[in-house]
Write a protein that holds these residues in place. Sequence first.
Motif, PDB file in Angstrom:
ATOM      1  N   MET A 185       0.844  -1.188   0.000  1.00 53.19           N
ATOM      2  CA  MET A 185       0.000   0.000   0.000  1.00 53.19           C
ATOM      3  C   MET A 185       0.882   1.242   0.000  1.00 53.19           C
ATOM      4  SD  MET A 185      -3.189   0.830   2.436  1.00 53.19           S
ATOM      5  CE  MET A 185      -2.421   1.182   3.997  1.00 53.19           C
ATOM      6  N   LYS A 186       0.687   2.097  -0.997  1.00 60.80           N
ATOM      7  CA  LYS A 186       1.551   3.278  -1.071  1.00 60.80           C
ATOM      8  C   LYS A 186       1.035   4.380  -0.144  1.00 60.80           C
ATOM      9  CE  LYS A 186       4.067   2.949  -5.216  1.00 60.80           C
ATOM     10  NZ  LYS A 186       4.276   1.819  -5.667  1.00 60.80           N
ATOM     11  N   ASN A 187       1.985   5.066   0.465  1.00 60.88           N
ATOM     12  CA  ASN A 187       1.615   6.115   1.421  1.00 60.88           C
ATOM     13  C   ASN A 187       1.311   7.432   0.764  1.00 60.88           C
ATOM     14  OD1 ASN A 187       1.632   4.733   3.746  1.00 60.88           O
ATOM     15  ND2 ASN A 187       3.518   5.592   4.551  1.00 60.88           N
ATOM     16  N   LEU A 188       0.404   7.429  -0.173  1.00 59.07           N
ATOM     17  CA  LEU A 188       0.162   8.691  -0.855  1.00 59.07           C
ATOM     18  C   LEU A 188      -0.758   9.595  -0.053  1.00 59.07           C
ATOM     19  CD1 LEU A 188      -0.328   7.407  -4.494  1.00 59.07           C
ATOM     20  CD2 LEU A 188       1.534   8.794  -3.627  1.00 59.07           C
ATOM     21  N   SER A 189      -1.499   9.013   0.875  1.00 57.89           N
ATOM     22  CA  SER A 189      -2.533   9.815   1.495  1.00 57.89           C
ATOM     23  C   SER A 189      -2.330   9.989   2.988  1.00 57.89           C
ATOM     24  CB  SER A 189      -3.895   9.173   1.235  1.00 57.89           C
ATOM     25  OG  SER A 189      -3.823   7.833   1.602  1.00 57.89           O
ATOM     26  N   SER A 190      -1.138   9.784   3.469  1.00 56.09           N
ATOM     27  CA  SER A 190      -0.943  10.068   4.888  1.00 56.09           C
ATOM     28  C   SER A 190       0.318  10.894   5.068  1.00 56.09           C
ATOM     29  CB  SER A 190      -0.824   8.779   5.691  1.00 56.09           C
ATOM     30  OG  SER A 190       0.478   8.273   5.571  1.00 56.09           O
ATOM     31  N   ILE A 191       0.314  11.703   6.105  1.00 52.43           N
ATOM     32  CA  ILE A 191       1.482  12.554   6.360  1.00 52.43           C
ATOM     33  C   ILE A 191       1.967  12.288   7.773  1.00 52.43           C
ATOM     34  CG2 ILE A 191       2.279  14.899   6.526  1.00 52.43           C
ATOM     35  CD1 ILE A 191       0.806  15.629   4.271  1.00 52.43           C
ATOM     36  N   GLY A 192       3.220  11.956   7.895  1.00 52.36           N
ATOM     37  CA  GLY A 192       3.783  11.603   9.193  1.00 52.36           C
ATOM     38  C   GLY A 192       3.624  12.734  10.205  1.00 52.36           C
ATOM     39  N   ASP A 193       3.482  12.371  11.488  1.00 55.32           N
ATOM     40  CA  ASP A 193       3.326  13.362  12.557  1.00 55.32           C
ATOM     41  C   ASP A 193       4.528  14.280  12.657  1.00 55.32           C
ATOM     42  OD1 ASP A 193       1.681  11.138  14.930  1.00 55.32           O
ATOM     43  OD2 ASP A 193       0.975  12.191  13.154  1.00 55.32           O
ATOM     44  N   LEU A 194       5.698  13.679  12.507  1.00 54.39           N
ATOM     45  CA  LEU A 194       6.918  14.452  12.717  1.00 54.39           C
ATOM     46  C   LEU A 194       7.047  15.597  11.725  1.00 54.39           C
ATOM     47  CD1 LEU A 194       9.691  11.871  13.601  1.00 54.39           C
ATOM     48  CD2 LEU A 194       8.795  13.704  15.001  1.00 54.39           C
ATOM     49  N   ALA A 195       6.450  15.405  10.537  1.00 57.80           N
ATOM     50  CA  ALA A 195       6.610  16.443   9.518  1.00 57.80           C
ATOM     51  C   ALA A 195       6.051  17.768  10.006  1.00 57.80           C
ATOM     52  CB  ALA A 195       5.924  16.014   8.235  1.00 57.80           C
ATOM     53  N   ARG A 196       4.841  17.696  10.604  1.00 58.36           N
ATOM     54  CA  ARG A 196       4.239  18.947  11.054  1.00 58.36           C
ATOM     55  C   ARG A 196       5.038  19.563  12.187  1.00 58.36           C
ATOM     56  NH1 ARG A 196      -0.201  18.848  14.678  1.00 58.36           N
ATOM     57  NH2 ARG A 196      -1.171  17.240  13.429  1.00 58.36           N
ATOM     58  N   LEU A 197       5.473  18.727  13.099  1.00 59.31           N
ATOM     59  CA  LEU A 197       6.257  19.213  14.234  1.00 59.31           C
ATOM     60  C   LEU A 197       7.507  19.931  13.744  1.00 59.31           C
ATOM     61  CD1 LEU A 197       6.832  19.250  17.263  1.00 59.31           C
ATOM     62  CD2 LEU A 197       7.896  17.018  17.017  1.00 59.31           C
ATOM     63  N   TYR A 198       8.211  19.282  12.819  1.00 59.71           N
ATOM     64  CA  TYR A 198       9.432  19.848  12.256  1.00 59.71           C
ATOM     65  C   TYR A 198       9.149  21.186  11.598  1.00 59.71           C
ATOM     66  CZ  TYR A 198      13.577  19.979   9.256  1.00 59.71           C
ATOM     67  OH  TYR A 198      14.718  20.331   8.615  1.00 59.71           O
ATOM     68  N   HIS A 199       8.071  21.221  10.865  1.00 64.94           N
ATOM     69  CA  HIS A 199       7.749  22.420  10.111  1.00 64.94           C
ATOM     70  C   HIS A 199       7.440  23.604  11.019  1.00 64.94           C
ATOM     71  CE1 HIS A 199       5.398  25.011   7.356  1.00 64.94           C
ATOM     72  NE2 HIS A 199       6.389  24.662   6.561  1.00 64.94           N
ATOM     73  N   THR A 200       6.590  23.369  12.039  1.00 64.41           N
ATOM     74  CA  THR A 200       6.247  24.492  12.923  1.00 64.41           C
ATOM     75  C   THR A 200       7.472  24.949  13.704  1.00 64.41           C
ATOM     76  OG1 THR A 200       5.471  22.911  14.554  1.00 64.41           O
ATOM     77  CG2 THR A 200       3.805  23.977  13.211  1.00 64.41           C
ATOM     78  N   ARG A 201       8.324  24.003  14.087  1.00 67.23           N
ATOM     79  CA  ARG A 201       9.508  24.398  14.840  1.00 67.23           C
ATOM     80  C   ARG A 201      10.421  25.284  13.995  1.00 67.23           C
ATOM     81  NH1 ARG A 201      13.517  20.365  16.573  1.00 67.23           N
ATOM     82  NH2 ARG A 201      11.861  18.902  16.061  1.00 67.23           N
ATOM     83  N   GLN A 202      10.618  24.890  12.725  1.00 69.75           N
ATOM     84  CA  GLN A 202      11.445  25.695  11.825  1.00 69.75           C
ATOM     85  C   GLN A 202      10.900  27.104  11.670  1.00 69.75           C
ATOM     86  OE1 GLN A 202      13.604  24.735   8.797  1.00 69.75           O
ATOM     87  NE2 GLN A 202      14.435  23.042   9.906  1.00 69.75           N
ATOM     88  N   SER A 203       9.566  27.195  11.448  1.00 74.56           N
ATOM     89  CA  SER A 203       8.969  28.522  11.269  1.00 74.56           C
ATOM     90  C   SER A 203       9.165  29.375  12.499  1.00 74.56           C
ATOM     91  CB  SER A 203       7.466  28.390  10.999  1.00 74.56           C
ATOM     92  OG  SER A 203       7.249  27.542   9.929  1.00 74.56           O
ATOM     93  N   ASN A 204       8.972  28.768  13.649  1.00 66.71           N
ATOM     94  CA  ASN A 204       9.137  29.474  14.910  1.00 66.71           C
ATOM     95  C   ASN A 204      10.536  30.063  15.020  1.00 66.71           C
ATOM     96  OD1 ASN A 204       9.407  30.162  17.640  1.00 66.71           O
ATOM     97  ND2 ASN A 204       7.954  28.586  18.247  1.00 66.71           N
ATOM     98  N   VAL A 205      11.555  29.224  14.785  1.00 65.76           N
ATOM     99  CA  VAL A 205      12.945  29.670  14.916  1.00 65.76           C
ATOM    100  C   VAL A 205      13.257  30.786  13.919  1.00 65.76           C
ATOM    101  CG1 VAL A 205      15.309  28.959  14.484  1.00 65.76           C
ATOM    102  CG2 VAL A 205      13.846  27.544  15.874  1.00 65.76           C
ATOM    103  N   SER A 206      12.817  30.613  12.681  1.00 62.12           N
ATOM    104  CA  SER A 206      13.193  31.630  11.689  1.00 62.12           C
ATOM    105  C   SER A 206      12.498  32.953  11.969  1.00 62.12           C
ATOM    106  CB  SER A 206      12.905  31.110  10.282  1.00 62.12           C
ATOM    107  OG  SER A 206      11.624  31.458   9.877  1.00 62.12           O
ATOM    108  N   THR A 207      11.230  32.901  12.428  1.00 67.39           N
ATOM    109  CA  THR A 207      10.543  34.156  12.751  1.00 67.39           C
ATOM    110  C   THR A 207      11.207  34.847  13.932  1.00 67.39           C
ATOM    111  OG1 THR A 207       8.508  33.081  12.062  1.00 67.39           O
ATOM    112  CG2 THR A 207       8.283  35.183  13.175  1.00 67.39           C
ATOM    113  N   LYS A 208      11.576  34.064  14.941  1.00 67.51           N
ATOM    114  CA  LYS A 208      12.225  34.682  16.103  1.00 67.51           C
ATOM    115  C   LYS A 208      13.546  35.322  15.724  1.00 67.51           C
ATOM    116  CE  LYS A 208      10.309  32.322  20.055  1.00 67.51           C
ATOM    117  NZ  LYS A 208      10.409  31.070  20.794  1.00 67.51           N
ATOM    118  N   ASN A 209      14.306  34.658  14.833  1.00 69.56           N
ATOM    119  CA  ASN A 209      15.574  35.258  14.390  1.00 69.56           C
ATOM    120  C   ASN A 209      15.357  36.599  13.728  1.00 69.56           C
ATOM    121  OD1 ASN A 209      17.439  33.439  15.265  1.00 69.56           O
ATOM    122  ND2 ASN A 209      17.375  32.183  13.430  1.00 69.56           N
TER     123      ASN A 209
END
Lengths: 339, 486
Positions: free
Chosen positions: A1-25
Amino acid sequence: MKNLSSIGDLARLYHTRQSNVSTKNKINTLSYEATTGIKKDLAKHLGGNASIVNQIEHRLNLINTFQKNTTEAEGILSAMQLAMQSMQDSIADLGPTLISEANLSSDSQIDIRNSQAKEQLSSIIRALNTTVAGKSIFNGSRTDTLPLPSTDAFLSALSNEISGLNSLSDIKSAISNWLDSPIGAGGYTDDLYQGNLDPSHRIPASDLRTINIDTNAASPAIKEILKGLALYSVAASPQAAQDRTLQRGLLIAAGETLTFGNDQLTIERSRVGFKEEVLKKESAQNSTEYSALSISRNSMIAAEPFETALTLKEMEGNLNNLYALTARLSSLKLTDYLR
Amino acid sequence: MSISLALSNALSGLGAVSRGTEVVSSNLANALTPGYGARELQLSSRTLGGNGGGVRVEGIARLVPAAILADHRIAESSLGSSSTLSNFQVTIENATGSANQSDSLTTILGNFQASLVSAAANPDSDAELRNVSESATSLSNKINYIAIELQKARTMADKSIEGDVGRLNSALSEVARLNRLVTIAQAKGQDASALIDARQATIDGIADIVPIKEVQRDNGMVSLFTKGGATLIDGLKPAKIEFSAAGAITPQMSNAGGQLSTLVVDGIALTQAQMNMFKGGSLAANFNIRDNLAPAYQDQLDTLAKDLYDRLADPDVDPTLSAGQAGLFTDRQAALDPASTLGFANRITVNNAVNPERGGELWRIRDGINAVQPGPPGNSTTILQLSDALSFQKVSSVPGTSGALKSLFTSASDLQSLVGINRVKSEASEAHDASYASTMKSSLLAHGVDSDKEMEMLLQLERSYAANAKVIQAVNDMLDSILRIS
């Protein structure tokens, strides 16, 4: 079964953390720029122009130094003018007075006049020995000594030069030769005058203009005045009183020399006055250049306050949105709905 | 008999569901573990001698997108390289200073020049002469400081290489060990996923050192190569990579001169051309810093220092000097031999002859380095000549800049500017690589465990379990009713 329709939890966590750091900088950088008014990363802001800012700051530094120099030079030149003014006050009228008295006055009046000879000489020597901040201004580059010793030393050197001479023309040429002798010939310039013929100050007033202050106690105008006063002193000596014809002749010669010397001194003063004018001009030009360069430099490195404040507000808004989003998303879990 | 077949099918269903639940629980437990490959149960229908029925567990699949993983590792190595270079440039820019800073090279040089201009107006003032002496010392100290920072950067790069090689070696031996364990587990028919997870994490851990290509081999083993073609590990045999750090590095030490080494792979020291096989990661970046970037800056700085020395060691500027003698600035109190310009920036110092704290006299600034006694105090000729010598436009011999006519300040300013520009460029590079690496990482993580999906799966599994259990109950009831007849 191909994972075309699910997105790993870590992806969102990583993404929000990156945005947070770059905005604070970005907020940190903008806060710095808002408080200091200068861009934080100058090399980036200026690109290849950092060299130009360096040059501008160097010029500003140098102009400051030039201005300090011109202020000092102005002080020295005005001290010189004052000293020369006092010299002229002493002897301006003396020349014509001596001539007329030699022709018209009686012996006793002449004796009264002659009693002032030594005082006149002293006042000129005092003026030549003027110092500014402890440094002689009429002594060439030997600013640590006084140009002329005491009046008595002058007078005794003078009497050595004319000892044994009796005729008016002999005395006149002896005094002339003594004061006019060049360096190395053993006259006034070598033995009595303590300084040298170099400029007393060479003051850089701008890139292109260095002001040389070169009036000293061996300048031609000063020597003429000293010649006149020397003749006057000889005329006032007791020996001259014995030969009234010689005495009157000496007084006339003194008067003529002093008149000529006074004219020369006026010319010398206008030379110094010209240097003062030049200094004023340089100073004004330096000032103008300083203002222009300052403005130019500031416009290159300044962080425009309105723009900075606006961007800062925007970034704060972004951060708030991010926080709200993170809170919202974290409550969207299937697990919660399965209770 | 059909009923027993039904029972057997239901039992296989229960088994599959149990296995599925095990997989879901493992996934949920590892939802936050980076480097964990989401597991999936692989089922197929069972064939028993031509009659279908029942479910068979094929195995547990590890869902890791190989292409994205490979790209992610390459992105990490690029980032490793550009961030190493960027850190170096930042360090050097901090050492030289930048525009508008009071301790930058240009400001300190400017202050020295200004001190000469000011002293020219007051050559008889001890305070002014002392200011010249002190600002000259600040200048030589600053040049020394930048040179020291350059060599420190080289030393650190050398040490980092040693550290990276150590990491590389331990990772490679770990990969060899895991390769062996994976082969054994697969031969026994066990699930090797956890071992493969560990192996992936180990390889990810060294992705910043060199760009790595992973190739699948038989029996579940992997081989690793660098993008440039060097073999890191082939199956069970890791390459042996050695490197000996040189300790404190001085400007005269170089790879060409034999004092600094390259990598030794399986006993053979690599040439510079062969080192290209390892390029693209932080390892190659550190070699670049040690052998190219820092020495280039050193060369430019040495030339600038020599220009400063030359301008003031000219007998036309200071008539008390004879040709070839050191002037206001010296090479550790001696004259500079043009053949040993390398490292001069580390050695330039102010002449003791003008420093009262070292037995010199301040009036020598005014009267000349070799003056035996003070001259007329108002004489500013030499000081003016010193000042003019600095602003005189000469053809610049600083390598890497145009050969235009420049004053000393312009040369220094151009060098400082160049350092700033290099830093900005390397930071832009780093930002670009970081953004790409971040995208790759996001993609990779997107293929990780999705807890919503696992929860749905769990619901399905619960229902499936209940259904199969129901079947078993029904079969049981049927058998009971048959047996009750007797």
